[in-house]
Enzyme design. Structure first.
Site, PDB file in Angstrom:
ATOM      1  CD  GLU A   1      -8.635   5.088  -3.536  1.00 50.88           C
ATOM      2  OE1 GLU A   1      -9.506   4.410  -3.037  1.00 50.88           O
ATOM      3  OE2 GLU A   1      -8.091   6.070  -3.219  1.00 50.88           O
TER       4      GLU A   1
ATOM      5  CE1 TYR B   1      -4.136   2.188   0.347  1.00 45.84           C
ATOM      6  CE2 TYR B   1      -3.094   2.592   2.467  1.00 45.84           C
ATOM      7  CZ  TYR B   1      -4.069   3.026   1.534  1.00 45.84           C
ATOM      8  OH  TYR B   1      -4.858   4.117   1.624  1.00 45.84           O
TER       9      TYR B   1
ATOM     10  CG  ASN C   1      -0.809   9.461   1.130  1.00 43.70           C
ATOM     11  OD1 ASN C   1      -0.126   9.362   2.250  1.00 43.70           O
ATOM     12  ND2 ASN C   1      -2.035   9.114   0.999  1.00 43.70           N
TER      13      ASN C   1
ATOM     14  CE  LYS D   1      -6.775   3.739  -1.415  1.00 43.48           C
ATOM     15  NZ  LYS D   1      -6.870   4.323  -0.390  1.00 43.48           N
TER      16      LYS D   1
ATOM     17  CG  ASP E   1      -9.262   9.575  -3.243  1.00 45.70           C
ATOM     18  OD1 ASP E   1      -8.356   9.302  -2.644  1.00 45.70           O
ATOM     19  OD2 ASP E   1      -9.340   8.851  -4.379  1.00 45.70           O
TER      20      ASP E   1
ATOM     21  NE  ARG F   1      -5.888  12.511  -6.136  1.00 42.68           N
ATOM     22  CZ  ARG F   1      -5.861  11.588  -5.286  1.00 42.68           C
ATOM     23  NH1 ARG F   1      -4.864  10.665  -5.443  1.00 42.68           N
ATOM     24  NH2 ARG F   1      -6.885  11.603  -4.767  1.00 42.68           N
TER      25      ARG F   1
HETATM   26  N1  NAD Z   1      -4.093  10.621   3.663  1.00 39.26           N
HETATM   27  C1  NAD Z   1      -5.291  10.423   2.966  1.00 39.26           C
HETATM   28  O1  NAD Z   1      -6.064   9.448   3.410  1.00 39.26           O
HETATM   29  C2  NAD Z   1      -5.594  11.048   1.653  1.00 39.26           C
HETATM   30  C3  NAD Z   1      -6.868  10.769   1.064  1.00 39.26           C
HETATM   31  C4  NAD Z   1      -6.900  11.255  -0.296  1.00 39.26           C
HETATM   32  C5  NAD Z   1      -6.186  11.937  -0.651  1.00 39.26           C
HETATM   33  N2  NAD Z   1      -4.907  12.121  -0.185  1.00 39.26           N
HETATM   34  C6  NAD Z   1      -3.552  12.888  -0.702  1.00 39.26           C
HETATM   35  O2  NAD Z   1      -4.243  14.116  -1.006  1.00 39.26           O
HETATM   36  C7  NAD Z   1      -3.683  14.685  -2.262  1.00 39.26           C
HETATM   37  C8  NAD Z   1      -4.661  15.582  -3.159  1.00 39.26           C
HETATM   38  O3  NAD Z   1      -5.584  14.490  -3.401  1.00 39.26           O
HETATM   39  P1  NAD Z   1      -6.913  15.083  -4.408  1.00 39.26           P
HETATM   40  O4  NAD Z   1      -7.551  13.955  -4.772  1.00 39.26           O
HETATM   41  O5  NAD Z   1      -7.636  16.137  -3.377  1.00 39.26           O
HETATM   42  O6  NAD Z   1      -6.105  15.856  -5.495  1.00 39.26           O
HETATM   43  P2  NAD Z   1      -6.572  17.019  -6.651  1.00 39.26           P
HETATM   44  O7  NAD Z   1      -5.699  16.955  -7.712  1.00 39.26           O
HETATM   45  O8  NAD Z   1      -8.081  16.763  -6.659  1.00 39.26           O
HETATM   46  O9  NAD Z   1      -6.522  18.404  -5.718  1.00 39.26           O
HETATM   47  C9  NAD Z   1      -5.108  18.881  -5.352  1.00 39.26           C
HETATM   48  C10 NAD Z   1      -5.581  20.379  -4.861  1.00 39.26           C
HETATM   49  O10 NAD Z   1      -4.116  21.011  -4.436  1.00 39.26           O
HETATM   50  C11 NAD Z   1      -4.049  22.336  -4.839  1.00 39.26           C
HETATM   51  N3  NAD Z   1      -2.726  22.787  -5.000  1.00 39.26           N
HETATM   52  C12 NAD Z   1      -1.625  22.507  -5.952  1.00 39.26           C
HETATM   53  N4  NAD Z   1      -0.732  23.255  -5.346  1.00 39.26           N
HETATM   54  C13 NAD Z   1      -0.920  23.844  -4.335  1.00 39.26           C
HETATM   55  C14 NAD Z   1      -0.129  24.551  -3.693  1.00 39.26           C
HETATM   56  N5  NAD Z   1       0.865  24.999  -3.911  1.00 39.26           N
HETATM   57  N6  NAD Z   1      -0.736  25.088  -2.493  1.00 39.26           N
HETATM   58  C15 NAD Z   1      -2.038  24.774  -1.799  1.00 39.26           C
HETATM   59  N7  NAD Z   1      -2.671  23.756  -2.840  1.00 39.26           N
HETATM   60  C16 NAD Z   1      -2.239  23.584  -3.855  1.00 39.26           C
HETATM   61  C17 NAD Z   1      -4.715  22.155  -6.242  1.00 39.26           C
HETATM   62  O11 NAD Z   1      -5.361  23.549  -6.522  1.00 39.26           O
HETATM   63  C18 NAD Z   1      -6.058  21.305  -5.954  1.00 39.26           C
HETATM   64  O12 NAD Z   1      -7.101  21.982  -5.263  1.00 39.26           O
HETATM   65  C19 NAD Z   1      -2.749  13.831  -2.962  1.00 39.26           C
HETATM   66  O13 NAD Z   1      -1.484  13.622  -2.490  1.00 39.26           O
HETATM   67  C20 NAD Z   1      -3.298  12.462  -2.292  1.00 39.26           C
HETATM   68  O14 NAD Z   1      -2.374  11.503  -2.036  1.00 39.26           O
HETATM   69  C21 NAD Z   1      -4.693  11.616   0.935  1.00 39.26           C
HETATM   70  O1  LMR Z   2      -4.041   5.743  -1.195  1.00 38.09           O
HETATM   71  C1  LMR Z   2      -3.833   6.154  -0.094  1.00 38.09           C
HETATM   72  O2  LMR Z   2      -2.745   6.096   0.513  1.00 38.09           O
HETATM   73  C2  LMR Z   2      -4.755   7.106   0.586  1.00 38.09           C
HETATM   74  C3  LMR Z   2      -5.495   8.129  -0.406  1.00 38.09           C
HETATM   75  O3  LMR Z   2      -6.444   7.279  -1.113  1.00 38.09           O
HETATM   76  C4  LMR Z   2      -4.655   8.747  -1.558  1.00 38.09           C
HETATM   77  O4  LMR Z   2      -5.452   8.960  -2.677  1.00 38.09           O
HETATM   78  O5  LMR Z   2      -3.479   9.164  -1.292  1.00 38.09           O
HETATM   79 MG    MG Z   3      -7.019   7.738  -2.909  1.00 41.06          MG
END
Ligand code: NAD
Ligand code: LMR
Ligand code: MG
Length: 601
Positions: free
Chosen positions: A263, A115, A442, A186, A287, A168
């Site tokens: 996802e 993962y 991530n 996953k 997400d 993405r």
């Molecule tokens: N920890 C978790 O469980 C978890 C869950 C889902 C997503 N994520 C992570 O969150 C991140 C984003 O995912 P997403 O699906 O929302 O992506 P996304 O591409 O839909 O959104 C990214 C956002 O970040 C913004 N961004 C880009 N550059 C930036 C900057 N310099 N300053 C501030 N904001 C900025 C963009 O404008 C956009 O709004 C990914 O890295 C993903 O791995 C983590």
């Molecule tokens: O895949 C993960 O580790 C968490 C989340 O779904 C992501 O998109 O980053």
């Molecule tokens: Mg995800």
């Protein structure tokens, strides 16, 4: 394709058909890639090598693979990877069957391989790593065929589908077909944490092309080499896919259940598809909805960690960096949670809005922004309001943090290092007694900051969580800076299992909320005061069981539960809390060999 159709193979292999010369080239390039990673790599060649070894075990012997991932005490007996090397060199499948105890591993050690974060590296290299097919591929070239090709999948029962269009992947952008790696990863957690039967899970890739120029030019790429479909054409492909899988695996008579989890879709589609399907199909977007629940649990944990009552949550000032599917999902859920605490009326909902400041790629989001994304619009600040706070449209994250003095800084931006030294310095002005930093992006290199950076600038009196695993920090004064892993893995397996076992036709807001509250309550007061707001991954099976039970209970209360197998809706309604947990526990698959030959003593 004609040959594939004759052999009923459509969908069981990636869309690109390669000659044997190309296949050899792909293998050789992949082999060399390991050297390249080793030479100049920020990537971890060791992690990738471990993934390959585990993947072969996955292909050869599923029971053993999951037994390895699931048990909890290898660490003590086998602190290194010797067992993996042994599996790799062991020529006899039978020998493995006789030595299961040797192969017990612990999930905390191997989750980072199957993962996040290694799964990201795997997706980036998937065209090279691909050996044996796992999952199904529905491509734009299969339009009109999906209803029949879904029957090419060999299993008559499917409980859980994780589907991605690869647009993405984590914070790594558009990886096209290679994103199937995340669906596989996953589902590994669905098996290891939720005890879903591995024979009844299905990873799916919807290949509508890619806009990744490197992949479009790569002769060894396994997906469709055309730009992504968009608009109506795109929706038609996803519609056809949804109809096909729900036709093959309806759940009424044969009691076969299927449940797709969306996802890593681009946010522009994530919300549209969620609205389109969530009231018709039993589906959710991990997400948007899974992440929101994990973040809510973390935010409530941060309130408790300050020694405050939960009712203080609506007073928290929260700066969110990132307004994509994850960021907006978290903002909506946090706002609703605050509103509920404030009386659950329109006024409460409106006033909760003012607790959030959203900073995206263009800086602070205000109503002055051109072409504002409709999903983000409710969180755009009023210009007059932020003028009084000394801010303006597009203000930098550092300025926003300095002026707002937030209790929480939460990153879902996919920008590694975004919480720079300056931003963290600005957070020193926080009005909170224990500010919280959630660097949730991530994989590892996309984290907005590391725990070392946060603790070194802000000292020990903070709460820290990251999406990918990091080690705790030795603060040098005999104290430990705890690094929590705030990842949707603590919720999605339980949401899936709970929905399956309740037999609910949809996944309601209430069921998602119950899952989040269960996670929020899981940690003891003592743990939370130490800064431990999420469980360690070694407890993922236990927390998943509880989350699933909470989801079942809520489905019963909302009168959505239709039952599962011999447990019909009436029987379900008779169960108390403890009995629901036992029911969940009893339906969790364990990696044991079935007895095939009975011998009299
Ligand atoms: N920890 C978790 O469980 C978890 C869950 C889902 C997503 N994520 C992570 O969150 C991140 C984003 O995912 P997403 O699906 O929302 O992506 P996304 O591409 O839909 O959104 C990214 C956002 O970040 C913004 N961004 C880009 N550059 C930036 C900057 N310099 N300053 C501030 N904001 C900025 C963009 O404008 C956009 O709004 C990914 O890295 C993903 O791995 C983590
Ligand atoms: O895949 C993960 O580790 C968490 C989340 O779904 C992501 O998109 O980053
Ligand atoms: Mg995800």
């Amino acid at each position: 394709m004609t040959e594939r159709d004759r052999l009923d193979l459509r969908g069981l292999l990636p869309p690109t058909v390669m000659s044997s010369e190309q296949q050899i080239e792909r293998f050789m390039v992949d082999l060399k890639r390991l050297e390249v990673h080793a030479r100049d790599g920020p990537s971890d060649p060791n992690a990738l090598a471990m993934w390959r070894i585990l993947n072969r075990l996955h292909d050869r012997n599923e029971t053993m693979y999951y037994k390895g991932l699931m048990s909890s005490d290898l660490g003590r007996h086998m602190p290194d990877v010797r067992w993996l090397k042994w599996v790799w060199t062991c020529p006899h499948h039978k020998a493995i069957r006789h030595m299961p105890d040797v192969l017990i591993a612990k999930i905390a050690e191997y989750a980072p391989i199957v993962y996040t974060p290694t799964v990201g590296l795997v997706c980036q290299n998937y065209s090279g790593l691909f050996r044996r097919p796992r999952g199904m591929y529905f491509s734009a070239a299969d339009r009109g065929e999906m209803m029949s090709m879904v029957y090419n999948w060999p299993a008559d029962q499917v409980d859980m589908i994780v589907v991605t269009d690869g647009s993405r992947i984590l914070g790594l952008g558009d990886l096209g077909i290679q994103g199937i790696g995340i669906a596989i990863g996953k589902l590994d957690l669905y098996v290891a944490a939720a005890g879903m039967n591995p024979q009844r899970v299905l990873p799916v890739m919807i290949d509508v092309g890619t806009n990744n120029e490197r992949l479009l030019k790569d002769p060894l790429y396994l997906g469709l080499q055309e730009h992504r479909l968009d608009g109506e054409e795109y929706v038609e492909v996803v519609d056809e896919f949804m109809e096909a899988v729900f036709t093959r695996w309806p759940n009424v008579i044969v009691q076969v259940l299927d449940l797709p989890q969306f996802e890593d879709f681009q946010s522009k589609w994530a919300f549209k598809l969620l609205q389109r399907y969530r009231n018709i199909y039993r589906m959710f977007n991990d997400d948007v909805q899974g992440t929101a629940g994990v973040a809510i649990a973390g935010l409530l944990g941060a309130v408790r960690a300050q020694g405050k009552p939960l009712i203080d949550f609506p007073k928290m000032k929260i700066v969110v960096a990132g307004a994509g599917s994850a960021g907006i999902g978290v903002l909506n859920a946090a706002r609703k949670t605050m509103a509920r605490m404030l009386g659950n009326n329109e006024y409460a909902f409106e006033s909760a809005r003012s607790q959030f400041w959203v900073v995206d790629a263009k800086g602070l989001l205000t109503e002055e922004r051109d072409n504002i994304d409709p999903d983000a619009l409710p969180f755009a600040r009023k210009v007059k309001e932020i003028g009084r706070q000394g801010l303006r449209e597009g203000a930098s994250l550092e300025e926003v943090v300095r002026q707002v003095k937030p209790d929480v800084l939460l990153g879902l931006s996919a920008v590694g290092g975004l919480f720079s030294k300056e931003v963290l310095e600005a957070l020193k002005c926080s009005t909170s007694t224990r500010p919280a930093i959630f660097a949730m992006s991530n994989p590892t290199k996309n984290a907005e900051c590391t725990p070392e950076e946060a603790f070194s600038v802000l000292g020990e009196n903070i709460i820290f969580a990251s999406g990918s695993p990091f080690k705790d920090v030795d603060l040098g004064n005999g104290h430990i800076g705890h690094c929590n892993q705030g990842n949707n893995m603590y919720l999605f397996p339980g949401i899936g299992l709970g929905t399956l076992l309740s037999g609910s036709r949809i996944i309601s807001d209430g069921m998602l909320q119950a899952a989040a509250e269960c996670l929020a309550e899981y940690m003891t007061e003592e743990e939370v005061l130490k800064g431990i707001i999420f469980p360690p991954i070694s407890r993922i099976r236990d927390i998943t069981k509880k989350v699933a039970a909470a989801v079942v209970k809520e489905a019963i209360e909302e009168d959505l539960a239709e039952g599962y197998r011999e447990m019909d809706a009436r029987e379900l309604r008779k169960l108390n809390q403890e009995e629901i947990e036992t029911y969940v526990q009893n339906n969790m698959w364990s990696p044991e060999y079935p007895t095939l030959v009975y011998k009299k003593d």
